[in-house]
Each structure stands twice: as C-alpha cells, then as structure tokens.
Design a protein around this motif. Structure first.
Motif, PDB file in Angstrom:
ATOM      1  N   SER A 129       0.838  -1.196   0.000  1.00  0.00           N
ATOM      2  CA  SER A 129       0.000   0.000   0.000  1.00  0.00           C
ATOM      3  C   SER A 129       0.875   1.248   0.000  1.00  0.00           C
ATOM      4  O   SER A 129       1.972   1.246   0.556  1.00  0.00           O
ATOM      5  CB  SER A 129      -0.922   0.025   1.231  1.00  0.00           C
ATOM      6  OG  SER A 129      -1.798  -1.079   1.229  1.00  0.00           O
ATOM      7  N   LYS A 149      -2.870   4.027  -3.229  1.00  0.00           N
ATOM      8  CA  LYS A 149      -2.696   2.830  -4.039  1.00  0.00           C
ATOM      9  C   LYS A 149      -2.635   1.581  -3.172  1.00  0.00           C
ATOM     10  O   LYS A 149      -2.015   1.596  -2.110  1.00  0.00           O
ATOM     11  CB  LYS A 149      -1.405   2.932  -4.865  1.00  0.00           C
ATOM     12  CG  LYS A 149      -1.144   1.746  -5.791  1.00  0.00           C
ATOM     13  CD  LYS A 149      -2.132   1.684  -6.936  1.00  0.00           C
ATOM     14  CE  LYS A 149      -1.827   0.526  -7.880  1.00  0.00           C
ATOM     15  NZ  LYS A 149      -2.804   0.418  -8.979  1.00  0.00           N
ATOM     16  N   PHE A 205       3.431   3.845  -9.279  1.00  0.00           N
ATOM     17  CA  PHE A 205       2.096   4.415  -9.103  1.00  0.00           C
ATOM     18  C   PHE A 205       2.144   5.884  -9.508  1.00  0.00           C
ATOM     19  O   PHE A 205       3.228   6.467  -9.653  1.00  0.00           O
ATOM     20  CB  PHE A 205       1.648   4.285  -7.639  1.00  0.00           C
ATOM     21  CG  PHE A 205       2.622   4.864  -6.663  1.00  0.00           C
ATOM     22  CD1 PHE A 205       2.522   6.185  -6.240  1.00  0.00           C
ATOM     23  CD2 PHE A 205       3.686   4.105  -6.186  1.00  0.00           C
ATOM     24  CE1 PHE A 205       3.451   6.741  -5.364  1.00  0.00           C
ATOM     25  CE2 PHE A 205       4.626   4.650  -5.308  1.00  0.00           C
ATOM     26  CZ  PHE A 205       4.497   5.959  -4.902  1.00  0.00           C
ATOM     27  N   VAL A 240      -8.912   3.699  -0.729  1.00  0.00           N
ATOM     28  CA  VAL A 240      -7.999   4.444  -1.602  1.00  0.00           C
ATOM     29  C   VAL A 240      -8.648   5.738  -2.073  1.00  0.00           C
ATOM     30  O   VAL A 240      -9.794   5.743  -2.539  1.00  0.00           O
ATOM     31  CB  VAL A 240      -7.596   3.582  -2.815  1.00  0.00           C
ATOM     32  CG1 VAL A 240      -6.807   4.387  -3.838  1.00  0.00           C
ATOM     33  CG2 VAL A 240      -6.782   2.382  -2.363  1.00  0.00           C
ATOM     34  N   THR A 275      -9.081   8.733  -4.678  1.00  0.00           N
ATOM     35  CA  THR A 275      -8.864   9.033  -6.091  1.00  0.00           C
ATOM     36  C   THR A 275      -9.470  10.389  -6.408  1.00  0.00           C
ATOM     37  O   THR A 275     -10.543  10.731  -5.900  1.00  0.00           O
ATOM     38  CB  THR A 275      -9.503   7.976  -7.008  1.00  0.00           C
ATOM     39  OG1 THR A 275     -10.894   7.843  -6.694  1.00  0.00           O
ATOM     40  CG2 THR A 275      -8.830   6.626  -6.828  1.00  0.00           C
ATOM     41  N   GLY A 304      -6.411   3.746  -8.308  1.00  0.00           N
ATOM     42  CA  GLY A 304      -5.499   4.839  -8.009  1.00  0.00           C
ATOM     43  C   GLY A 304      -4.108   4.495  -8.457  1.00  0.00           C
ATOM     44  O   GLY A 304      -3.488   3.588  -7.943  1.00  0.00           O
ATOM     45  N   GLY A 305      -3.595   5.173  -9.462  1.00  0.00           N
ATOM     46  CA  GLY A 305      -2.246   4.886  -9.935  1.00  0.00           C
ATOM     47  C   GLY A 305      -2.240   3.816 -10.991  1.00  0.00           C
ATOM     48  O   GLY A 305      -3.265   3.290 -11.389  1.00  0.00           O
TER      49      GLY A 305
END
Length: 311
Positions: free
Chosen positions: A94, A117, A138, A221, A223, A234-235
């Motif tokens: 993470s 992420k 990421f 996460v 975003t 995300g990423g």
C-alpha cells in the motif's frame, strides 16, 4: 579490546544476514535516484515493525528526515519504489501520503495519512496470486494541494497467520515537494499508528485456510474525482521490474463472499495446473495447499509450523 571488536563484527554480520527486504530507492518517471537520497533510511537492518501502537509504523525505526533530501515533483507524476531484493512475503503493498505542516524533512508523520494505491491479491482458477516484485510504480494524485509530503510505502506480510503469528510491516518514506497541485482535500484519512487494528480482516486473514477474498487494511484508496474520496484503484498497475518478479499462488476453494469496505477481490472458479515455486516464496506450512516444488537451485526450508520457504 580485540575480543570486543570481534564480537561487534560478528553481531553486525548476523544482523546483515538476517535482514529482510527494504524499499530503498526512489524513481521519478524514468529517473532513478541513488539509494536513500530521497528515502529515509531505517536503522533496524530491515527487520519488520510489528507493534501496532508504535510511531515506527510511520516511516520505520530510526528513519528521520534529518539526512534525507526532498525531491520536487509535479502533481500526477509517476513514482517508483525499488527494493534491495524483491518482496518474498505474501501480503498487500500500500502507498500512503501525508502533507507536512512545514517541510517534509522536519515532519514526523503525526498528521493525517491518506491512501493512494493498493497492490492486493488476485483470485483466479482456485488460486490467490500476490504481486511480489522488485519495484512498485504508481501515479501521484493531480488534485491535491501543492506542498511538502511524505510518501509512505508499506508491505504488510501476513505469511504467519494471526494470532499464532504476528503480521509484519516493511515500511519506507520518501520526501517530496509537490508542485502544480489542485485544491481537493483528500480523504478518508487515518492516523499512524491507529490505522491498523488486530481485528481488521486483512490483518487476521489466514491465507492457508478458506482464503477466497481479501480486504486490504487501512482507509479506502483516495482518487481524484471520487465523490467521497474513497474507492479502489489509483495509480498505474505494477510494471515489469529490473529484478525478477516473484509470483506466489495459493490454492483456495472457489466461493463468493461479501467483505467490508476497502480493496476487495473475490475468487473465480477454475482449475489449477503445474507449478514451480520461485526462490524466497512459500512452499509449505500448516494448511498450505499451494505448490511445494521449489525452482532449481533452492530447497523448501521450514521456518515454523505455518511457513516453509524456498531458500
């Protein structure tokens, strides 16, 4: 004196031999910077942090910003954390961020953290596959305010199931100055320590028994554009690594379950196939039903009743 020096040298050698993996090198786009130039260096020989109440969960033991430089990056830039050796313990990776009230180098990480992420497992064909790699890439959010941040990457190793075993955190923090950001306040947020509890399903999960879905611990996460700051993704996806990537599969029964909010994946029915366990990956243990054949050059070695590893 000679005896004392010999003992010190032996102690250092043992510590280095027992060292685990560490996120030690930062890249911005295609530019890879020297080891620990922009990443805070820990002082515990890469041993994991296991105390959920410890401030060391923020950036690792002895990792301060005093001797660490801060790199300037544009919002939306692609970052990569590279390890000294690929991750070889099952569990999620993470990435978190926390905005410094002044400079990143002076920040102790005691403020709010938000997650950008998760690299979790995938479930397919009756097996769980973890992204155990030598580097993780990421994208930084484009909408968060400009300023100094700590960017924290975490490997949560759950190969020794709770409560008989204790999950392990492998952590590093990079220092960045973000430019060209927006005005969105990221969320949800959490404090570290405090973000992880020994009742979290992703902390207590037993990957060797009825393992058919997984929720990554911590907040959802964040975003840009999400109505509540939550959601998955995300990423970018993990890229090919400069070091050989290790993929571990664990056989599971195909079922469908509903889990708590977070990054969750569910198994799909299907069959297995032939296998070969890469070096450093798991090859046995109580309840383990995955592949037990180590790749050429390594042998399945027992660490404890729950975990054997190809070494």
């Amino acid at each position: 004196m000679k005896s004392s020096l010999s003992l010190a040298a032996l102690s250092l050698a043992i510590s280095n031999v027992s060292a685990h993996y560490i996120f030690q090198q930062l890249s911005v786009g295609s530019t890879k910077y020297p080891v620990f130039q922009y990443i805070r260096q820990n002082s515990n020989y890469n041993s994991p942090v296991t105390d959920l109440t410890s401030n060391d969960l923020r950036c690792n033991v002895g990792a301060s910003g005093a001797n660490t430089q801060t790199v300037t990056v544009a919002a939306g830039s692609q970052l990569t954390f590279t390890l000294d050796t690929p991750v070889y313990h099952q569990g999620p990776i993470s990435v978190y961020m926390s905005k410094a009230p002044t400079t990143a180098s002076a920040y102790d990480g005691s403020g709010d953290w938000f997650k950008i992420k998760d690299f979790g497992p995938s479930f397919s064909g009756g097996q769980a596959t973890w992204p155990m790699q030598g580097s993780y890439t990421f994208d930084l959010p484009t909408c968060i305010p400009s300023g100094d941040y700590l960017v924290r990457i975490q490997s949560l190793a759950i190969h020794n199931p709770w409560p008989s075993g204790i999950p392990q955190f492998y952590i590093s923090c990079a220092q960045i100055t973000l430019t060209g950001g927006g005005s969105t306040t990221p969320g949800p947020t959490a404090l570290i320590p405090g973000a992880f509890k020994d009742t979290d399903p992703g902390y207590t999960a037993n990957i060797y028994s009825n393992f058919n879905s997984y929720t990554v611990p911590g907040p959802a996460v964040f975003t840009c554009g999400a109505s509540s700051g939550g959601g998955g993704g995300g990423g970018s996806s993990p890229p090919a690594t400069s070091k050989p990537a290790t993929t571990l599969t664990t056989s599971v029964k195909p079922t469908s379950t509903t889990t708590k909010t977070g990054t969750t994946t569910t198994v799909a029915p299907g069959g297995g196939g032939s296998c070969s366990v890469a070096k450093y990956a798991q090859c046995g243990g109580t309840g383990f039903s995955g592949c037990t054949v180590c790749a050429a050059g390594s042998t399945c070695t027992k660490s404890n009743e729950y975990y054997s590893q190809c070494l």
